[in-house]
Write a protein that holds these residues in place. Structure first.
Motif, PDB file in Angstrom:
ATOM      1  N   ASP A  16      13.853  72.947   8.297  1.00 54.57           N
ATOM      2  CA  ASP A  16      12.477  73.278   7.911  1.00 54.57           C
ATOM      3  C   ASP A  16      12.432  73.928   6.531  1.00 54.57           C
ATOM      4  N   LYS A  17      13.342  74.865   6.320  1.00 53.82           N
ATOM      5  CA  LYS A  17      13.387  75.573   5.029  1.00 53.82           C
ATOM      6  C   LYS A  17      13.789  74.621   3.909  1.00 53.82           C
ATOM      7  N   GLY A  18      14.756  73.750   4.168  1.00 53.59           N
ATOM      8  CA  GLY A  18      15.250  72.831   3.150  1.00 53.59           C
ATOM      9  C   GLY A  18      14.220  71.803   2.713  1.00 53.59           C
ATOM     10  N   LEU A  19      13.299  71.465   3.614  1.00 52.27           N
ATOM     11  CA  LEU A  19      12.276  70.465   3.289  1.00 52.27           C
ATOM     12  C   LEU A  19      10.952  71.092   2.875  1.00 52.27           C
ATOM     13  N   GLU A  20      10.944  72.404   2.705  1.00 58.03           N
ATOM     14  CA  GLU A  20       9.701  73.129   2.441  1.00 58.03           C
ATOM     15  C   GLU A  20       8.986  72.620   1.191  1.00 58.03           C
ATOM     16  N   LYS A  21       9.732  72.395   0.108  1.00 59.49           N
ATOM     17  CA  LYS A  21       9.094  71.953  -1.140  1.00 59.49           C
ATOM     18  C   LYS A  21       8.459  70.576  -0.979  1.00 59.49           C
ATOM     19  N   THR A  22       9.166  69.679  -0.293  1.00 57.98           N
ATOM     20  CA  THR A  22       8.601  68.350  -0.053  1.00 57.98           C
ATOM     21  C   THR A  22       7.375  68.443   0.845  1.00 57.98           C
ATOM     22  N   LYS A  23       7.492  69.235   1.880  1.00 56.79           N
ATOM     23  CA  LYS A  23       6.392  69.384   2.837  1.00 56.79           C
ATOM     24  C   LYS A  23       5.145  69.930   2.151  1.00 56.79           C
ATOM     25  N   GLN A  24       5.314  70.950   1.328  1.00 55.92           N
ATOM     26  CA  GLN A  24       4.178  71.524   0.603  1.00 55.92           C
ATOM     27  C   GLN A  24       3.561  70.501  -0.330  1.00 55.92           C
ATOM     28  N   ASN A  25       4.409  69.718  -0.985  1.00 55.20           N
ATOM     29  CA  ASN A  25       3.930  68.695  -1.906  1.00 55.20           C
ATOM     30  C   ASN A  25       3.080  67.662  -1.173  1.00 55.20           C
ATOM     31  N   VAL A  26       3.569  67.206  -0.014  1.00 49.76           N
ATOM     32  CA  VAL A  26       2.848  66.196   0.754  1.00 49.76           C
ATOM     33  C   VAL A  26       1.593  66.776   1.377  1.00 49.76           C
ATOM     34  N   SER A  28      -0.204  69.620   0.850  1.00 54.61           N
ATOM     35  CA  SER A  28      -1.293  70.138   0.025  1.00 54.61           C
ATOM     36  C   SER A  28      -2.177  68.977  -0.443  1.00 54.61           C
ATOM     37  N   LYS A  29      -1.523  67.853  -0.776  1.00 57.42           N
ATOM     38  CA  LYS A  29      -2.281  66.677  -1.219  1.00 57.42           C
ATOM     39  C   LYS A  29      -3.005  66.012  -0.046  1.00 57.42           C
ATOM     40  N   LEU A  30      -2.318  65.927   1.098  1.00 58.44           N
ATOM     41  CA  LEU A  30      -2.905  65.276   2.268  1.00 58.44           C
ATOM     42  C   LEU A  30      -4.123  66.045   2.760  1.00 58.44           C
ATOM     43  N   THR A  31      -4.040  67.364   2.714  1.00 55.31           N
ATOM     44  CA  THR A  31      -5.157  68.204   3.146  1.00 55.31           C
ATOM     45  C   THR A  31      -6.384  67.959   2.278  1.00 55.31           C
ATOM     46  N   ARG A  32      -6.164  67.817   0.974  1.00 51.72           N
ATOM     47  CA  ARG A  32      -7.292  67.559   0.059  1.00 51.72           C
ATOM     48  C   ARG A  32      -7.905  66.185   0.324  1.00 51.72           C
ATOM     49  N   VAL A  33      -7.053  65.224   0.668  1.00 53.39           N
ATOM     50  CA  VAL A  33      -7.535  63.859   0.901  1.00 53.39           C
ATOM     51  C   VAL A  33      -8.474  63.788   2.100  1.00 53.39           C
ATOM     52  N   VAL A  34      -8.138  64.467   3.173  1.00 48.51           N
ATOM     53  CA  VAL A  34      -8.924  64.352   4.411  1.00 48.51           C
ATOM     54  C   VAL A  34     -10.037  65.383   4.496  1.00 48.51           C
ATOM     55  N   ALA A  35     -10.101  66.291   3.531  1.00 48.18           N
ATOM     56  CA  ALA A  35     -11.134  67.331   3.563  1.00 48.18           C
ATOM     57  C   ALA A  35     -12.521  66.691   3.575  1.00 48.18           C
ATOM     58  N   GLY A  36     -13.329  67.074   4.575  1.00 49.94           N
ATOM     59  CA  GLY A  36     -14.699  66.574   4.667  1.00 49.94           C
ATOM     60  C   GLY A  36     -14.814  65.185   5.247  1.00 49.94           C
ATOM     61  N   LYS A  37     -13.670  64.567   5.615  1.00 48.45           N
ATOM     62  CA  LYS A  37     -13.717  63.218   6.192  1.00 48.45           C
ATOM     63  C   LYS A  37     -13.387  63.266   7.673  1.00 48.45           C
ATOM     64  N   SER A  38     -14.024  62.418   8.445  1.00 52.88           N
ATOM     65  CA  SER A  38     -13.785  62.413   9.888  1.00 52.88           C
ATOM     66  C   SER A  38     -12.909  61.237  10.320  1.00 52.88           C
ATOM     67  N   ARG A  39     -12.872  60.191   9.496  1.00 55.39           N
ATOM     68  CA  ARG A  39     -12.107  59.012   9.904  1.00 55.39           C
ATOM     69  C   ARG A  39     -11.235  58.509   8.751  1.00 55.39           C
ATOM     70  N   GLU A  47      -5.450  57.043  -1.163  1.00 58.71           N
ATOM     71  CA  GLU A  47      -4.935  58.359  -1.558  1.00 58.71           C
ATOM     72  C   GLU A  47      -3.581  58.631  -0.918  1.00 58.71           C
ATOM     73  N   LEU A  48      -3.445  58.232   0.353  1.00 56.68           N
ATOM     74  CA  LEU A  48      -2.174  58.413   1.061  1.00 56.68           C
ATOM     75  C   LEU A  48      -1.066  57.615   0.385  1.00 56.68           C
ATOM     76  N   GLU A  49      -1.394  56.414  -0.055  1.00 58.17           N
ATOM     77  CA  GLU A  49      -0.413  55.579  -0.752  1.00 58.17           C
ATOM     78  C   GLU A  49       0.100  56.290  -2.004  1.00 58.17           C
ATOM     79  N   GLU A  50      -0.794  56.895  -2.751  1.00 60.35           N
ATOM     80  CA  GLU A  50      -0.401  57.616  -3.965  1.00 60.35           C
ATOM     81  C   GLU A  50       0.475  58.824  -3.628  1.00 60.35           C
ATOM     82  N   ILE A  51       0.141  59.530  -2.554  1.00 61.88           N
ATOM     83  CA  ILE A  51       0.923  60.703  -2.131  1.00 61.88           C
ATOM     84  C   ILE A  51       2.357  60.294  -1.809  1.00 61.88           C
TER      85      ILE A  51
END
Length: 316
Positions: A16-26, A28-39, A47-51
């Motif tokens: 978990d610790k070793g992948l933290e930077k990758t996880k945050q990168n993915v 933080s972007k994924l959260t912005r993509v789905v913000a305000g969307k239901s489907r 957007e997911l493709e770009e991430i």
């Protein structure tokens, strides 16, 4: 119990610790993509493709993942953004399974093979010698008798480094002078290991990828000579790649695949990068299983790759 111990809480914490930077990168972007969307719609998928591409999953592998999700959306008619994380996990896990990458935490040495011979390839600077040292340490901790062969005779530093690791771990290192024939070193290593009842032999090799023809001939000669001592050798050809180099690691993997048959991958330095998606892409493009991942400097920070735990950590 697997060769390197059960996949316990300590190993999961390291992952978990070793992948933290990758996880945050993915995320933080994924959260912005789905913000305000239901489907999940076309915009979300774009957007997911770009991430995924910017996380170094690679274009071809990203397209495969997006198509899988598109098929899921088409089949289920409606997929909520809350489900996207779970779908990503299941589809990437399935993709890794298709590439013969398993959950290696229970891997054991074949019982009827002694010594088990691992030929290690990779360019200089990717963590090849460190990976060999950590492998030797973990095999020894598991009660195995290990021999190392310093067949990267092109660089004096390479022989010195593997000698230091041998002393540190407490395992014999077979070497010759700089410039010696690498195949001769491999032959001597296997002869000595076989005579002394070794369980595992790990052979280092030169990483001069710019001279592909020379490297191909050298690796073939090493393999041919080893077979004179252990007819089935090498049992494993392990390619070591630096995960932090992203697309360069992809290119190195492709180049090595043209000069020798690769049977497994070790991807190092994942703790220092946000490019952990490279693990998924390289395995998919080469159709070679990831066997080890490096997550830090400690001896125990080289782990047998467990795809289920990896994907869980990445999309936790």
């Amino acid at each position: 119990m697997g060769l390197f111990g059960l996949f316990n809480k300590s190993k999961k914490d390291t992952l978990d610790k070793g992948l933290e930077k990758t996880k945050q990168n993915v995320f933080s972007k994924l959260t912005r993509v789905v913000a305000g969307k239901s489907r999940v719609d076309d915009e979300v998928l774009d957007e997911l493709e770009e991430i995924l591409v910017t996380s170094d999953v690679g274009v071809d592998t990203t397209i495969k993942i997006i198509r899988r999700i598109e098929d899921r959306v088409a089949r289920d008619k409606y997929v909520s953004t809350n489900e996207l994380n779970g779908i990503l996990k299941s589809e990437i896990t399935a993709l890794l399974t298709e590439n013969n990458t398993g959950d290696n935490s229970e891997w054991e040495l074949p019982q009827d093979v002694r010594p088990y011979v691992i030929l290690v390839v990779g360019v200089n600077g990717v963590g090849k010698t460190t990976t060999i040292g950590k492998l030797a340490y973990q095999f020894k901790q598991a009660g195995k008798k290990v021999y190392l062969g310093a067949a990267d005779t092109f660089r004096a530093a390479a022989v010195e480094q593997i000698q230091i690791w041998g002393e540190r771990v407490g395992v014999p290192v077979i070497k010759q002078q700089m410039g010696a024939d690498p195949a001769s070193v491999a032959f001597d290593t296997l002869q000595s290991a076989k005579a002394n009842g070794a369980d595992v032999v790990i052979i280092d090799t030169a990483g001069r990828l710019h001279n592909k023809v020379g490297l191909m001939n050298e690796l073939k000669k090493i393999k041919d000579v080893m077979k004179k001592v252990v007819p089935e050798a090498p049992h494993e050809v392990l390619l070591v790649l630096d995960g932090s180099t992203g697309q360069n690691a992809f290119e190195q993997a492709r180049q090595f695949a043209t000069v020798t048959h690769i049977t497994s991958l070790a991807i190092t330095k994942l703790d220092g990068t946000a490019k952990g998606g490279v693990v998924i892409g390289i395995s998919d493009q080469l159709k070679v299983p990831v066997k080890y991942i490096g997550l830090g400097e400690g001896m125990e920070d080289l782990q047998l790759f467990d795809k289920t735990q990896f994907v869980d950590s990445l999309f936790k």
